[in-house]
Design a protein around this motif. Structure first.
Motif, PDB file in Angstrom:
ATOM      1  N   PHE A 169      15.106  31.860  14.826  1.00 25.42           N
ATOM      2  CA  PHE A 169      15.396  33.291  14.785  1.00 25.42           C
ATOM      3  C   PHE A 169      16.414  33.628  15.867  1.00 25.42           C
ATOM      4  O   PHE A 169      16.208  33.337  17.042  1.00 25.42           O
ATOM      5  CB  PHE A 169      14.124  34.118  14.979  1.00 25.42           C
ATOM      6  CG  PHE A 169      14.328  35.584  14.742  1.00 25.42           C
ATOM      7  CD1 PHE A 169      14.475  36.083  13.467  1.00 25.42           C
ATOM      8  CD2 PHE A 169      14.398  36.467  15.810  1.00 25.42           C
ATOM      9  CE1 PHE A 169      14.678  37.444  13.253  1.00 25.42           C
ATOM     10  CE2 PHE A 169      14.598  37.815  15.606  1.00 25.42           C
ATOM     11  CZ  PHE A 169      14.740  38.308  14.320  1.00 25.42           C
ATOM     12  N   ASP A 170      17.497  34.291  15.480  1.00 24.06           N
ATOM     13  CA  ASP A 170      18.582  34.645  16.394  1.00 24.06           C
ATOM     14  C   ASP A 170      18.348  36.060  16.949  1.00 24.06           C
ATOM     15  O   ASP A 170      18.802  37.057  16.378  1.00 24.06           O
ATOM     16  CB  ASP A 170      19.926  34.553  15.661  1.00 24.06           C
ATOM     17  CG  ASP A 170      21.114  34.699  16.584  1.00 24.06           C
ATOM     18  OD1 ASP A 170      20.972  35.274  17.688  1.00 24.06           O
ATOM     19  OD2 ASP A 170      22.208  34.240  16.193  1.00 24.06           O
ATOM     20  N   TRP A 171      17.628  36.118  18.052  1.00 24.94           N
ATOM     21  CA  TRP A 171      17.290  37.404  18.659  1.00 24.94           C
ATOM     22  C   TRP A 171      18.523  38.199  19.060  1.00 24.94           C
ATOM     23  O   TRP A 171      18.572  39.420  18.862  1.00 24.94           O
ATOM     24  CB  TRP A 171      16.387  37.186  19.882  1.00 24.94           C
ATOM     25  CG  TRP A 171      14.969  36.890  19.488  1.00 24.94           C
ATOM     26  CD1 TRP A 171      14.359  35.666  19.461  1.00 24.94           C
ATOM     27  CD2 TRP A 171      13.992  37.831  19.047  1.00 24.94           C
ATOM     28  NE1 TRP A 171      13.065  35.802  19.025  1.00 24.94           N
ATOM     29  CE2 TRP A 171      12.803  37.122  18.764  1.00 24.94           C
ATOM     30  CE3 TRP A 171      13.996  39.216  18.855  1.00 24.94           C
ATOM     31  CZ2 TRP A 171      11.645  37.739  18.324  1.00 24.94           C
ATOM     32  CZ3 TRP A 171      12.831  39.835  18.409  1.00 24.94           C
ATOM     33  CH2 TRP A 171      11.682  39.107  18.142  1.00 24.94           C
ATOM     34  N   HIS A 172      19.539  37.529  19.629  1.00 24.80           N
ATOM     35  CA  HIS A 172      20.743  38.241  20.066  1.00 24.80           C
ATOM     36  C   HIS A 172      21.453  38.884  18.880  1.00 24.80           C
ATOM     37  O   HIS A 172      21.843  40.053  18.949  1.00 24.80           O
ATOM     38  CB  HIS A 172      21.691  37.306  20.822  1.00 24.80           C
ATOM     39  CG  HIS A 172      21.125  36.821  22.112  1.00 24.80           C
ATOM     40  ND1 HIS A 172      20.915  37.656  23.198  1.00 24.80           N
ATOM     41  CD2 HIS A 172      20.722  35.595  22.517  1.00 24.80           C
ATOM     42  CE1 HIS A 172      20.394  36.964  24.188  1.00 24.80           C
ATOM     43  NE2 HIS A 172      20.276  35.708  23.800  1.00 24.80           N
ATOM     44  N   TYR A 173      21.618  38.138  17.810  1.00 25.16           N
ATOM     45  CA  TYR A 173      22.287  38.678  16.623  1.00 25.16           C
ATOM     46  C   TYR A 173      21.505  39.865  16.061  1.00 25.16           C
ATOM     47  O   TYR A 173      22.085  40.903  15.740  1.00 25.16           O
ATOM     48  CB  TYR A 173      22.435  37.576  15.568  1.00 25.16           C
ATOM     49  CG  TYR A 173      23.081  38.028  14.287  1.00 25.16           C
ATOM     50  CD1 TYR A 173      24.466  38.238  14.242  1.00 25.16           C
ATOM     51  CD2 TYR A 173      22.340  38.248  13.150  1.00 25.16           C
ATOM     52  CE1 TYR A 173      25.071  38.667  13.073  1.00 25.16           C
ATOM     53  CE2 TYR A 173      22.943  38.678  11.971  1.00 25.16           C
ATOM     54  CZ  TYR A 173      24.305  38.891  11.942  1.00 25.16           C
ATOM     55  OH  TYR A 173      24.888  39.329  10.791  1.00 25.16           O
ATOM     56  N   ILE A 178      21.061  46.072  15.655  1.00 24.21           N
ATOM     57  CA  ILE A 178      20.334  47.334  15.566  1.00 24.21           C
ATOM     58  C   ILE A 178      20.904  48.370  16.522  1.00 24.21           C
ATOM     59  O   ILE A 178      20.655  49.560  16.369  1.00 24.21           O
ATOM     60  CB  ILE A 178      18.808  47.186  15.805  1.00 24.21           C
ATOM     61  CG1 ILE A 178      18.503  46.734  17.212  1.00 24.21           C
ATOM     62  CG2 ILE A 178      18.204  46.279  14.771  1.00 24.21           C
ATOM     63  CD1 ILE A 178      17.031  46.792  17.552  1.00 24.21           C
ATOM     64  N   GLU A 179      21.679  47.917  17.483  1.00 29.02           N
ATOM     65  CA  GLU A 179      22.247  48.863  18.450  1.00 29.02           C
ATOM     66  C   GLU A 179      23.656  49.308  18.082  1.00 29.02           C
ATOM     67  O   GLU A 179      24.226  50.153  18.731  1.00 29.02           O
ATOM     68  CB  GLU A 179      22.227  48.229  19.849  1.00 29.02           C
ATOM     69  CG  GLU A 179      20.801  48.027  20.343  1.00 29.02           C
ATOM     70  CD  GLU A 179      20.721  47.300  21.658  1.00 29.02           C
ATOM     71  OE1 GLU A 179      21.760  46.888  22.192  1.00 29.02           O
ATOM     72  OE2 GLU A 179      19.590  47.137  22.141  1.00 29.02           O
ATOM     73  N   SER A 180      24.208  48.721  17.012  1.00 32.82           N
ATOM     74  CA  SER A 180      25.571  49.106  16.637  1.00 32.82           C
ATOM     75  C   SER A 180      25.578  50.225  15.618  1.00 32.82           C
ATOM     76  O   SER A 180      24.610  50.623  15.097  1.00 32.82           O
ATOM     77  CB  SER A 180      26.318  47.899  16.090  1.00 32.82           C
ATOM     78  OG  SER A 180      25.628  47.321  15.015  1.00 32.82           O
TER      79      SER A 180
END
Length: 180
Positions: A169-173, A178-180
């Motif tokens: 799971f790519d937490w950063h991606y 969700i912040e963009s």
């Protein structure tokens, strides 16, 4: 949009595996999981059947080991990005099991559970991330106690017992999206 605890963009398949939250206004944690039935097999309806208590255990030997479990999640995101909702958000789905977050036990009481069709070691699809990011944005807008800082993996609230959503799971991606 969320109406009466149900996400309008999700296919609704009500599960009998839920109960009342102790405090329906305390929705303050989002838990990311993974599941595949049988393990590492995708593209079937076995997860839906399992969450609804309708899994035909004669179809695979693995199913015998989960025969007596009563499990559900609020949401399930298939590999193609399709979204299914089993339990209204104001109800307690049975996804976290024995769990603890910041000193508070039984995370089912105050969390929303999202299952991704997958495994710890296989990359999730871009369609799943897109759906997960969209849903997360809607949940954060609807439930102000949910924040990016209050999103965890099942492994974080049940360490030693659970490993999902896993190293794949790519937490950063996900969080960047969700912040963009």
């Amino acid at each position: 949009m969320i109406k009466h605890g149900w996400l309008e963009l999700a296919t609704k398949i009500p599960s009998p595996h839920f109960n009342e939250r102790p405090d329906p206004d305390d929705i303050s944690l989002l838990v990311i999981h993974n599941i595949s039935l049988p393990p590492e097999q995708f593209g079937n309806d076995f997860v839906e059947d399992f969450f609804c208590g309708k899994l035909n255990c004669s179809l695979d030997p693995y199913f015998e080991s989960i025969r007596d479990l009563r499990v559900s999640s609020h949401l399930f995101i298939k590999r193609c990005g399709a979204l299914i909702q089993f339990v209204a958000f104001d109800k307690r789905a049975w996804h976290a099991g024995v769990s603890e977050y910041n000193g508070h036990e039984n995370c089912n009481d105050f969390s929303i559970g999202i299952e991704l069709e997958g495994t710890d070691h296989l990359a999730y699809t871009s369609a799943q991330y897109t759906t997960l990011q969209l849903v997360t944005q809607q949940l954060i807008a609807e439930y102000p106690q949910l924040t990016p800082q209050r999103i965890v993996g099942h492994c974080d609230i049940a360490p030693g017992r659970k490993t999902d959503p896993g190293i794949s799971f790519d937490w950063h991606y996900y969080l960047d999206g969700i912040e963009s």
